[in-house]
Design an enzyme around this catalytic site. Structure first.
Site, PDB file in Angstrom:
ATOM      1  N   ASP A 193       0.850  -1.185   0.000  1.00  0.00           N
ATOM      2  CA  ASP A 193       0.000   0.000   0.000  1.00  0.00           C
ATOM      3  C   ASP A 193       0.887   1.237   0.000  1.00  0.00           C
ATOM      4  O   ASP A 193       1.651   1.467   0.942  1.00  0.00           O
ATOM      5  CB  ASP A 193      -0.895  -0.019   1.250  1.00  0.00           C
ATOM      6  CG  ASP A 193      -1.859   1.145   1.280  1.00  0.00           C
ATOM      7  OD1 ASP A 193      -2.476   1.423   0.240  1.00  0.00           O
ATOM      8  OD2 ASP A 193      -1.984   1.791   2.339  1.00  0.00           O
ATOM      9  N   THR A 239      -2.929   5.616  -4.302  1.00  0.00           N
ATOM     10  CA  THR A 239      -1.801   6.411  -3.785  1.00  0.00           C
ATOM     11  C   THR A 239      -0.532   6.174  -4.604  1.00  0.00           C
ATOM     12  O   THR A 239       0.181   7.116  -4.934  1.00  0.00           O
ATOM     13  CB  THR A 239      -1.530   6.066  -2.310  1.00  0.00           C
ATOM     14  OG1 THR A 239      -1.449   4.652  -2.170  1.00  0.00           O
ATOM     15  CG2 THR A 239      -2.629   6.577  -1.418  1.00  0.00           C
ATOM     16  N   THR A 240      -0.268   4.919  -4.952  1.00  0.00           N
ATOM     17  CA  THR A 240       0.933   4.602  -5.745  1.00  0.00           C
ATOM     18  C   THR A 240       0.845   5.273  -7.114  1.00  0.00           C
ATOM     19  O   THR A 240       1.824   5.839  -7.605  1.00  0.00           O
ATOM     20  CB  THR A 240       1.086   3.072  -5.892  1.00  0.00           C
ATOM     21  OG1 THR A 240       1.023   2.493  -4.596  1.00  0.00           O
ATOM     22  CG2 THR A 240       2.398   2.707  -6.538  1.00  0.00           C
ATOM     23  N   ASP A 278      -9.119   0.112   1.265  1.00  0.00           N
ATOM     24  CA  ASP A 278      -9.001   0.624  -0.109  1.00  0.00           C
ATOM     25  C   ASP A 278     -10.265   0.320  -0.909  1.00  0.00           C
ATOM     26  O   ASP A 278     -10.792   1.181  -1.617  1.00  0.00           O
ATOM     27  CB  ASP A 278      -7.793  -0.003  -0.821  1.00  0.00           C
ATOM     28  CG  ASP A 278      -6.465   0.582  -0.329  1.00  0.00           C
ATOM     29  OD1 ASP A 278      -6.506   1.507   0.495  1.00  0.00           O
ATOM     30  OD2 ASP A 278      -5.401   0.104  -0.766  1.00  0.00           O
TER      31      ASP A 278
END
Length: 519
Positions: A41, A74-75, A367
């Site tokens: 994550d 987020t990545t 998520d």
């Protein structure tokens, strides 16, 4: 300063890049105490990492914003920011001014959002549950929860449908409770709230059907005076009278609860031993020291009102639940408040073989919940696996051809940077990125806007048909956040050491100043 900032930000992006997609790898983070976190994550990795560089910290903020706004992607946001900076550096080498690049990037970001909104598809009421199931499954693919993603996705969609009010869903009303033991497939959805508490007295029933629940935001024990007080007692009779009065006060507290008709008491503070005894005699189930957030969830699940004064407790303030029981989960006793009619707060109990496994599954479930809520709120979805990025890149190239100034080069650089997502997906899966990108471009040129990379088969397929779906909000937020932070970093031409906020001189660090820094 500019090169230094760009390098630091790019290094952060490179760190999380290998975690993207279904074939992404995990990172093991070991802190100074030796505690370990195993995750892929993006935001968790960046928060746990020890980052000193100010520009790198700005990239971490991008991940945090993405996490707060959507809960996923987020990545994606971080690697787009890293690639935008890399391409900007190439333009700076060609003597293009950073403010021109920043302006071009801003134009490209606005155009990207416009393209994404144009290609996004609307969720219809008839297939809402099916779409949400696919969104949740997509979010958990490539994470620790992947092997049981179908089971967990079903629980998540049931939970969201239960607490949704129109298209509004408050994720705080889905409580995630973790317990080590059994397998992930034994995770369950409780139509109500699971409290990590046991009944306070062994004489109380372990099971209460048709529960009438009182929620007390006060202590069922003797209240001490506000100031220091001295009581002088001169005879044993006075002492006895004092103790009897104390017992009478506690009995009154218990009687008020009993008279309300409640057979379950959930108390935010303590319960005196004597009050426990009186409640147990009347077969009333009680738990104490329940957190404020759990009290609010129980109120939403059962329809009870939280009362701060026991003398004002009436039968109208009580909530209802089909069953309240104490059950052993793992090696701990827990209180289940379940079978609540029209519960507006629910619990997902996550099981797993070890603490690290459960923590990673919890992150994947969070998520997935964030994705489903974002899709419901916005009502728009896109295909996954690099399809929307390729469509945006294609649209930006056409847009760049309509511009005449130097901004044209910045828009083209932005278009190249967006392709980092499908390229990384291919690289992480061990596929040839150039072959995959050319094949992908060919499909998009034919008008197949949802063509994406199936990393398991190494083919380009229609992602909407194969059920790889993401909410539009992930993509728009990632592009907004990444372009804004890139513009900010590009405009910095110097890093100046400031004085500390309180005006005091900084203390000499342990072991002296770092090399190259004069005190």
């Amino acid at each position: 300063a500019q090169r230094n900032n760009i390098m630091a930000a790019r290094l952060v992006a490179e760190t999380v890049r290998t975690t993207l997609g279904p074939k992404g790898m995990d990172k093991m983070i070991v802190d100074s105490l030796g505690d370990i976190t195993v995750t892929n994550d993006g935001v968790t990795i960046l928060e746990e990492m020890e980052i000193e560089h100010p520009a790198a910290k700005m990239i971490v903020e991008v991940a945090k914003t993405q996490e707060e706004e959507v809960g996923d992607g987020t990545t994606t946001a971080v690697i787009i920011a890293g690639e935008l900076l890399k391409n900007a550096e190439n333009l700076i080498d060609k003597d293009i001014h950073p403010t021109v690049i920043a302006r071009g990037y801003r134009m490209a970001a606005d155009k990207s959002i416009e393209i994404l909104n144009a290609i996004a598809e609307t969720i219809s009421k008839n297939n809402e549950a099916e779409i949400l199931q696919k969104i949740a499954t997509t979010a958990m693919t490539g994470k620790g929860a992947e092997t049981n993603k179908d089971v967990l996705a079903k629980l998540i969609v049931q939970a969201i449908n239960q607490i949704a009010e129109g298209n509004k869903v408050d994720k705080e009303n889905i409580k995630l409770e973790k317990k080590i033991g059994n397998g992930v497939e034994d995770s369950e959805l409780i139509q109500g709230i699971l409290l990590d508490k046991e009944r306070v007295h062994s004489g109380m029933p372990t099971k209460v059907e048709n529960a009438k629940i009182a929620l007390l935001d006060m202590a069922l024990e003797m209240k001490g005076p506000e100031t220091d007080t001295k009581i002088q007692i001169t005879s044993p009779d006075q002492m006895q009278g004092f103790l009897e009065q104390e017992e009478k006060t506690l009995k009154n507290l218990a009687d008020k609860v009993i008279q309300s008709g409640a057979n379950v008491v959930v108390c935010q503070k303590g319960i005196d031993d004597l009050v426990q005894h009186f409640l147990a005699k009347k077969n009333i189930y009680a738990v104490r020291r329940v957190s404020k957030s759990d009290m609010e969830r129980v109120a939403k699940a059962t329809g009870a009102k939280i009362i701060s004064k026991v003398s004002e407790l009436t039968s109208q303030d009580l909530g209802t639940a089909g069953l309240v029981e104490e059950n052993k989960v793992g090696d701990e006793e827990m209180t289940y408040i379940k079978d609540c009619k029209e519960a507006k707060a629910v619990t997902i109990l996550i099981r797993g073989g070890s603490a690290h496994v459960i923590d990673e599954i919890e992150r994947a479930v969070k998520d997935a919940i964030g994705d489903c809520i974002a899709a419901l709120k916005n009502g728009k979805i896109v295909g996954g696996a690099g399809a929307p990025e390729m469509e945006v890149s294609r649209g930006l190239r056409n847009y760049a051809n309509t511009l005449s100034g130097r901004e044209q080069l910045a828009v083209q650089a932005f278009a190249d940077a967006i392709e980092i997502v499908p390229r990384t997906l291919a690289e992480n899966a061990g596929l040839d990125p150039i072959d995959m990108l050319t094949e992908l471009q060919a499909e998009h040129d034919k008008g197949n806007k949802w063509a994406g990379i199936n990393v398991f088969q190494g083919k380009v397929i229609d992602m909407m048909k194969s059920g790889v779906i993401e909410p539009l909000k992930i993509k728009t937020q990632a592009i907004k956040s990444a372009s804004e932070v890139t513009e900010l970093i590009l405009r910095i031409d110097d890093v100046i050491k400031g004085s500390s906020k309180d005006g005091k001189m900084p203390q000499m660090p342990h072991g002296g100043m770092p090399p190259g820094m004069d005190y």
